[in-house]
Design an enzyme around this catalytic site. Sequence first.
Site, PDB file in Angstrom:
ATOM      1  N   TYR A  94       0.822  -1.226   0.023  1.00  0.00           N
ATOM      2  CA  TYR A  94      -0.090  -0.019  -0.215  1.00  0.00           C
ATOM      3  C   TYR A  94       0.754   1.244  -0.031  1.00  0.00           C
ATOM      4  O   TYR A  94       1.710   1.534   0.690  1.00  0.00           O
ATOM      5  CB  TYR A  94      -0.927  -0.081   1.231  1.00  0.00           C
ATOM      6  N   GLU A 148      -0.689   4.765  -0.521  1.00  0.00           N
ATOM      7  CA  GLU A 148      -1.469   5.957  -0.926  1.00  0.00           C
ATOM      8  C   GLU A 148      -0.499   7.296  -0.763  1.00  0.00           C
ATOM      9  O   GLU A 148       0.373   7.219   0.149  1.00  0.00           O
ATOM     10  CB  GLU A 148      -2.371   5.941   0.193  1.00  0.00           C
ATOM     11  N   ASP A 154      -6.168  13.184 -26.011  1.00  0.00           N
ATOM     12  CA  ASP A 154      -6.319  11.931 -25.250  1.00  0.00           C
ATOM     13  C   ASP A 154      -5.622  10.990 -26.350  1.00  0.00           C
ATOM     14  O   ASP A 154      -6.158  10.934 -27.542  1.00  0.00           O
ATOM     15  CB  ASP A 154      -7.580  11.630 -25.203  1.00  0.00           C
ATOM     16  N   THR A 211      -3.336   5.948 -22.198  1.00  0.00           N
ATOM     17  CA  THR A 211      -3.212   4.620 -21.583  1.00  0.00           C
ATOM     18  C   THR A 211      -1.891   4.154 -22.059  1.00  0.00           C
ATOM     19  O   THR A 211      -1.118   4.508 -22.812  1.00  0.00           O
ATOM     20  CB  THR A 211      -3.929   3.848 -22.304  1.00  0.00           C
ATOM     21  N   LYS A 268      -1.824   0.437 -25.257  1.00  0.00           N
ATOM     22  CA  LYS A 268      -2.060   0.296 -26.471  1.00  0.00           C
ATOM     23  C   LYS A 268      -0.805   0.179 -27.471  1.00  0.00           C
ATOM     24  O   LYS A 268       0.162  -0.645 -27.351  1.00  0.00           O
ATOM     25  CB  LYS A 268      -3.107   1.235 -26.725  1.00  0.00           C
ATOM     26  N   ARG A 286      -1.733  -2.780 -18.839  1.00  0.00           N
ATOM     27  CA  ARG A 286      -2.791  -1.801 -18.477  1.00  0.00           C
ATOM     28  C   ARG A 286      -2.626  -0.795 -17.682  1.00  0.00           C
ATOM     29  O   ARG A 286      -2.095  -1.226 -16.501  1.00  0.00           O
ATOM     30  CB  ARG A 286      -4.245  -2.493 -18.039  1.00  0.00           C
TER      31      ARG A 286
HETATM   32  C1  LIG Z   1      -8.781   3.237 -24.910  1.00  0.00           C
HETATM   33  C2  LIG Z   1      -9.069   4.520 -24.729  1.00  0.00           C
HETATM   34  C3  LIG Z   1      -9.425   5.278 -23.296  1.00  0.00           C
HETATM   35  C4  LIG Z   1      -9.617   4.329 -21.929  1.00  0.00           C
HETATM   36  O1  LIG Z   1      -9.027   3.110 -21.633  1.00  0.00           O
HETATM   37  P1  LIG Z   1      -9.448   2.191 -20.577  1.00  0.00           P
HETATM   38  O2  LIG Z   1      -8.008   1.718 -20.188  1.00  0.00           O
HETATM   39  O3  LIG Z   1     -10.032   1.259 -21.214  1.00  0.00           O
HETATM   40  O4  LIG Z   1     -10.235   2.898 -19.683  1.00  0.00           O
HETATM   41  C5  LIG Z   1      -9.449   6.452 -23.373  1.00  0.00           C
HETATM   42  N1  LIG Z   1      -9.628   7.255 -24.253  1.00  0.00           N
HETATM   43  C6  LIG Z   1      -9.315   6.761 -25.708  1.00  0.00           C
HETATM   44  C7  LIG Z   1      -9.483   7.728 -26.925  1.00  0.00           C
HETATM   45  C8  LIG Z   1      -9.054   5.357 -25.844  1.00  0.00           C
HETATM   46  O5  LIG Z   1      -9.108   4.890 -27.095  1.00  0.00           O
END
Ligand SMILES: *Cc1c(COP(=O)(O)O)cnc(C)c1O
Length: 448
Positions: free
Chosen positions: A56, A58, A201, A227, A230, A236
Amino acid sequence: MNEKILEILEKQDPQVAEAIKNELNRQRFGLEMIPSENFTSVAVLEALGTVLTNKYSEGYPHRRYYGGNQFIDVVEDIAIERAKKLFGVPYANVQPYSGTPANLAVYLATCKPGDVIMGQNLPDGGHLSHGWKVSASGIIWKSVPYHVKPDGYIDLDEVRKLARENKPRLIWCGASAYPRELPFEEFAEIADEVEAYYVADIAHIAGLVVAGVHKSPVPYCHIVTTTTHKTLCGPRGAIIMVTEKGLEKDPDLANKIDKAVFPGLQGGPHDHQTAAIAVALGEALKPEFKEYGKQIVKNCKALAESLMKNGLKLVTNGTDNHMLLIDLTPFGKGKGMFAEYALDSAGITVNKNTIPAEPSSPFYPSGIRLGTPALTTRGMKEKEMELIGDWIAQVINEVKGYEMPDDKNARNETIQKFRKEIVKNQKIKKIKKEVIELCKRFPLYPGL
Ligand SMILES: *Cc1c(COP(=O)(O)O)cnc(C)c1O
């Protein structure tokens, strides 16, 4: 790496172990073409499966609410420093559990409940967390979505008009199903004019930004979210960054983001995930990663060529990035489900998706979304993309005659019948065998 990775688990809990092994083999012997998915390195997997999950912590490095964090601090400091270096920003928070929580933290840091926010409409390729009606982002804040034009490109005239009329507190630029370069610079003009927070984003394209094959939003926006799982090839997770421009607009912005993540939205960070993010960012800082990002785009362009040569229609007639959208409307509306299922039966994993001016519904959409990050990670190149494009076209050819009835009962009957026929389809069976042979030539992990 070998199949013995689950030695202890297999003895203790064979049920779970078997499901994991089956998933491993599905990943090994199939073509993973969902553009938001990728494969991490073995080093990232190792970092994820460590004792750091026991801790933990925090708070933030060197200011925690629990003792015993001296080694966790080292890990989180490394992750933060690497994120700052990789994207050229003065501040990064690496604690968000995933992309959606990261985006919620941005709202919490910059908006009050009920404030107007603008993002790309979900059926137009945007993300749930940018204000879609069933997401907290659309329930807590007043969402004014913008759209793409019938040609598939973002309608910047509409963005400008809506921004002037609605004076949003925050504008998103970023998408989950958009095959072209994002107009980061154009959005800055609009956001600056109405004095909105401008958030890029880059969840999907972060790896391409790192490789220099997509324009970086950093000079133009106030906040960047991404993220890590990807195109960045990490576990993740997510990162929130504040740019120099963001700190000029609001010198307290970084502090507000920290507070929004913890204690605003989250408790203890996932330290094993932070360690794996640090490892992935270390890999992304290497020169090879730039080559990798460039190859993702080269592969996607080769795939687009192959599909178009085979007579398939693509939204915007091509791609600038790692993904493309096949428009199946020349064969009728609502055919995405048939194509997704048939491709899956051939060992090619894609997802059904809406297309601009969708004539059907989000559940029975008329398009297919696919991309090249995961195949590129396995080492495939243009030659393989050409072959895969031929296979995809052949599979779609097998299903283009199926019609989805509007009546619900008739629909279920059609789907049952369709599935039975696909299982028996000889062409699809033959392609599946060829897919497996191709996958064997490009091992998922060394030794696997
Ligand atoms: C995949 C994605 C997210 C969020 O991803 P999670 O980890 O699945 O919550 C946010 N914004 C965009 C544009 C995405 O493609």
